[in-house]
Design a protein around this motif. Structure first.
Motif, short mmCIF file in Angstrom:
data_model
loop_
_atom_site.label_atom_id
_atom_site.label_comp_id
_atom_site.label_asym_id
_atom_site.label_seq_id
_atom_site.Cartn_x
_atom_site.Cartn_y
_atom_site.Cartn_z
N MET A 101 0.83 -1.21 0.00
CA MET A 101 0.00 0.00 0.00
C MET A 101 0.86 1.26 0.00
SD MET A 101 -3.11 0.89 -0.22
CE MET A 101 -4.30 -0.35 0.34
N MET A 105 0.64 4.17 -2.86
CA MET A 105 0.31 5.58 -2.58
C MET A 105 1.22 6.53 -3.36
SD MET A 105 -2.41 5.79 -0.75
CE MET A 105 -2.51 7.40 0.04
N PHE A 136 -4.05 -1.77 -10.53
CA PHE A 136 -4.93 -1.47 -9.39
C PHE A 136 -5.02 0.04 -9.18
CE2 PHE A 136 -5.67 -1.47 -4.59
CZ PHE A 136 -7.04 -1.57 -4.73
N LYS A 165 -6.50 -9.47 -13.54
CA LYS A 165 -6.24 -9.43 -12.10
C LYS A 165 -5.21 -8.35 -11.78
CE LYS A 165 -7.23 -14.22 -10.87
NZ LYS A 165 -6.66 -15.47 -10.33
N THR A 166 -5.57 -7.44 -10.86
CA THR A 166 -4.63 -6.43 -10.41
C THR A 166 -4.65 -6.43 -8.89
OG1 THR A 166 -6.21 -4.60 -10.18
CG2 THR A 166 -5.32 -5.00 -12.39
N HIS A 170 -0.85 -7.72 1.18
CA HIS A 170 -1.05 -7.26 2.55
C HIS A 170 0.04 -7.96 3.36
CE1 HIS A 170 -2.86 -7.23 6.59
NE2 HIS A 170 -3.54 -6.18 6.19
N PRO A 171 0.51 -7.34 4.45
CA PRO A 171 1.56 -8.02 5.23
C PRO A 171 1.21 -9.47 5.56
CG PRO A 171 1.17 -5.82 6.11
CD PRO A 171 0.20 -6.01 4.98
N LEU A 172 -0.08 -9.79 5.64
CA LEU A 172 -0.48 -11.16 6.01
C LEU A 172 -0.78 -12.06 4.81
CD1 LEU A 172 -2.78 -10.35 9.07
CD2 LEU A 172 -0.40 -11.11 9.09
N ASN A 175 -1.62 -10.64 -2.73
CA ASN A 175 -2.73 -10.29 -3.62
C ASN A 175 -4.08 -10.24 -2.93
OD1 ASN A 175 -1.04 -10.20 -5.93
ND2 ASN A 175 -1.10 -12.44 -6.04
N LEU A 176 -4.11 -9.81 -1.69
CA LEU A 176 -5.38 -9.80 -0.95
C LEU A 176 -6.22 -8.57 -1.23
CD1 LEU A 176 -4.29 -11.25 2.52
CD2 LEU A 176 -5.27 -12.45 0.56
N ILE A 177 -5.60 -7.52 -1.79
CA ILE A 177 -6.32 -6.26 -2.04
C ILE A 177 -6.16 -5.92 -3.52
CG2 ILE A 177 -6.43 -3.80 -1.46
CD1 ILE A 177 -4.97 -4.61 1.22
N GLY A 178 -7.27 -5.77 -4.24
CA GLY A 178 -7.13 -5.49 -5.66
C GLY A 178 -8.44 -5.35 -6.38
N ALA A 179 -8.39 -5.50 -7.69
CA ALA A 179 -9.59 -5.35 -8.52
C ALA A 179 -9.44 -6.19 -9.77
CB ALA A 179 -9.78 -3.88 -8.91
N LYS A 346 -5.50 -22.08 -0.99
CA LYS A 346 -6.83 -21.56 -1.29
C LYS A 346 -7.74 -22.63 -1.88
CE LYS A 346 -5.25 -17.33 -2.81
NZ LYS A 346 -5.13 -16.31 -3.84
N MET B 105 -7.00 0.51 5.89
CA MET B 105 -6.17 -0.67 6.14
C MET B 105 -6.64 -1.44 7.38
SD MET B 105 -4.06 -1.16 3.67
CE MET B 105 -2.72 -2.22 4.19
N PHE B 108 -9.09 -3.96 6.23
CA PHE B 108 -8.42 -5.12 5.61
C PHE B 108 -7.76 -5.99 6.69
CE2 PHE B 108 -8.04 -2.14 1.84
CZ PHE B 108 -9.03 -2.77 1.10
N ILE B 112 -8.68 -9.91 7.25
CA ILE B 112 -7.70 -10.98 7.06
C ILE B 112 -7.49 -11.76 8.35
CG2 ILE B 112 -5.28 -11.46 6.49
CD1 ILE B 112 -5.51 -8.89 4.64
N ALA B 139 -15.06 -3.66 -2.33
CA ALA B 139 -14.70 -3.71 -3.75
C ALA B 139 -13.29 -4.28 -3.93
CB ALA B 139 -14.77 -2.32 -4.37
N ALA B 140 -12.37 -3.95 -3.00
CA ALA B 140 -10.96 -4.30 -3.19
C ALA B 140 -10.55 -5.59 -2.46
CB ALA B 140 -10.07 -3.15 -2.72
N PHE B 141 -11.27 -5.98 -1.40
CA PHE B 141 -10.85 -7.16 -0.65
C PHE B 141 -11.03 -8.43 -1.49
CE2 PHE B 141 -11.59 -10.53 2.63
CZ PHE B 141 -10.28 -10.56 3.09
N LEU B 142 -9.96 -9.15 -1.69
CA LEU B 142 -9.97 -10.35 -2.55
C LEU B 142 -10.58 -10.03 -3.92
CD1 LEU B 142 -11.06 -13.01 0.10
CD2 LEU B 142 -8.74 -12.26 -0.50
N ARG B 143 -10.38 -8.80 -4.36
CA ARG B 143 -10.89 -8.28 -5.65
C ARG B 143 -12.41 -8.24 -5.70
NH1 ARG B 143 -6.89 -11.87 -7.72
NH2 ARG B 143 -4.90 -10.80 -8.02
#
Lengths: 386, 386
Positions: A101, A105, A136, A165-166, A170-172, A175-179, A346, B105, B108, B112, B139-143
């Motif tokens: 993130m 930014m 993204f 896929k974009t 996340h630290p954990l 690809n957990l945050i995207g669109a 997954k 964040m 998120f 998570i 919208a962004a979590f797991l796309r």
């Protein structure tokens, strides 16, 4: 629905000049359809880029490795005989560690400082990390602006060019945050592969081999005959391999856009591979290297189940060895490490690990949890010292 | 295309029990269509929430003001006779100042940590800030995961319920990062307005009045007759005002989803209003208060242009005064401050400031840059001391 159709404008030939725009793959997504241009020297064809820039402002997103090599060229192509346009750029640190993130930014900061508006275009110049982040950023900036991809690694060209896929990590988790966000176009200049390190080229080849194994026996046979040309970075061989890879991926995604079943087959070798990346530490092996070893393990397990004959095992092993890819996991990987990592995959549903395994003649696979657990155990023990 | 249709299940009546689910407004967006339930006591109807939760995991996103009042009630409604479900919540600090990436964040992080999967549902419980942030997080979590809105301010109920705009602020500007993302459903329990401060209620009423002025003379007349019932928080009056507001917005958005022209008319009074918010400092006045003063200025300018007659000016002024909303800018606002702020408005195109102005009989407006500059100057001087 996505469907792929190859529109060969000029088939690649040995003459360098003729290989320009050797192929266009059309990714058919209704009103979000877009072309993938593939060929040698395409960055010297300003029109290919300019025709997909609708507004007057462009932001090129790239990294510290790629910028010295290709940023000027891309800016020149965008501005060539086009005084209307203003091009800004943002150069991010290179590497998966920066797909976060905080780095994202920086893209927004630059876009806002340089007064990008709703009609601006973001251009991703770099490998998979740059493509994912820039895509993204384009999806989220002002709730969505235009986006063009110029992938400069074979991995990004054969994998990220199709699918939309974009995102960021996340630290954990990755690809957990995207669109899901589609580009206006993808421009693949095979000349950019001339500066790609050998290991990175081979990493991309692992994904190319995957398409042959899971669904395209003809393509696999072509690869067996042309591996030396690929490793020697022959432009027309590369263009053909990229074209067939994009077409195969587009066809699979078309049949299963939401990744419920069939699309999972694109992950042959990835469950074993991710276990290697997790157990060994990300960054030790390239993604394609882990996938190569993972594919050998999946193929071995398929043979133990009696689902494929020995010749497929040999041919898979042989082609990956030709590409100088690893064909077994690193020594640090134990059976226990594999099992721990695979338990949180997954693809685990109700405690059952589903795997992509080959079944039948070359070019056929299944995605299933219905297999003898002993075969998995035997494969793990065969590939691990403890 | 979006279109709105009112499906009155039971029209609101004075009897409290009958007013439940008084109305459903269907926002028709093809396969992204969703219902807006409007009525008194809807949070006591577990089925209304549960029917739109598809997976087993829910994350409620709310803030420190709303949580003590309604979080338990919402969790109870989600879990009522539904042992399958697990509900987590994240409580954010309250206020526009926290509509930023850092606070996002936290959503998120919680999602998570509590192992939300692709089939989970995010529930926004709060006002506009919570709705915008939770919507963008969904919208962004797991796309992209499911998303339900429970707006608890009148402003959020009549404005954010339709349109799909989600997002956060950047230090350099409001709402610069976000997505268009539609909820599964919107649940408006008019009882939540009983705990809303008077100023916030009035702020929402400013937007309700706006719908009447720009396109719905009948609704405006209804408001003139029912303003005291609205201020007295009569459930069926509130439900009707919210229903007509959502329907009007849905119709406008349907005709112009991409905000090229007509949709801009939803911003009557907002150009003057944003100038007040910028010049006066955000947070001094509520958004609807600034819009109320801005609408009076836009109406005044329309009269100076000879586009409307005096009765409309009087009726607009009168209804806003009834609602105890400001009808002129704060003293700190000078002509110069208005001009500076309005010069950078998003609606400036090629140096020309386009405005939403009333023209013709009550309920008609235009979005235009074609007006006598003197009328704008005269309005500014009439409303500012210097």
């Amino acid at each position: 629905m996505i469907s792929a159709s190859a529109a060969p404008v000029m088939e690649g030939t040995p003459q360098k000049t003729d290989s320009r725009v050797s192929t266009i793959v059309e990714v058919d997504l209704g009103n979000r359809s877009y072309p993938i241009y593939i060929g040698s020297g395409l960055l010297d064809e300003p029109d290919l880029l300019q025709r997909h820039v609708h507004g007057k402002r462009v932001l090129v997103v790239t990294n510290t490795t790629i910028a010295p090599m290709y940023l000027d060229k891309v800016i020149k192509a965008l501005a060539h005989e086009n005084s209307n346009i203003s091009v800004e750029s943002v150069i991010l640190p290179d590497g998966e560690a920066y797909k976060d993130m905080e780095t994202l930014m920086k893209v927004f900061d630059k876009a806002i400082e340089s007064r990008m508006d709703r009609r601006c275009t973001f251009v991703a110049l770099g490998g998979g990390v740059i493509g994912d982040m820039c895509g993204f950023a384009a999806a989220a900036f002002l709730r969505g602006v235009n986006f063009i991809q110029i992938p400069t690694t074979l991995m990004a060209q054969v994998d990220s060019s199709v699918g939309g896929k974009t995102g960021i990590n996340h630290p954990l988790g990755k690809n957990l945050i995207g669109a899901f966000y589609q580009p206006q176009s993808v421009l693949i200049d095979t000349d950019t592969l001339n500066t790609l390190p050998d290991r990175e080229l081979a990493s991309g080849i692992a994904e190319v081999v995957k398409y042959g194994l899971i669904r395209d026996a003809d393509f696999f046979e072509w690869q067996e005959k042309n591996m030396q040309a690929l490793l020697g970075r022959d432009p027309s061989a590369l263009a053909y391999a990229i074209k067939r890879s994009c077409e195969n991926k587009a066809e699979v995604v078309a049949l299963d856009e939401k990744e419920s079943g069939l699309r999972a087959t694109l992950n042959l070798g990835h469950t074993f591979g991710h276990a290697i990346e997790t157990g060994f530490g990300y960054g030790q092996w390239l993604h394609g290297e882990a996938v190569a070893a993972g594919m050998v393990m999946a193929v071995d397990m398929s043979r133990r189940l009696g689902w494929i004959d020995d010749t497929i095992v040999e041919r898979a092993l042989n082609i990956l060895q030709q590409a100088k890819l690893p064909t077994s996991p690193p020594e640090i990987m134990t059976v226990e490490k594999f099992k721990t990592a695979m338990a949180v995959d997954k693809k685990v549903a109700d405690g059952l690990l589903r795997l992509i395994l080959l079944k039948g003649p070359l070019g056929n696979c299944v995605f299933t949890g219905d297999y003898d657990r002993k075969a998995l155990d035997d494969t793990l023990h065969a590939f691990c010292k403890s």
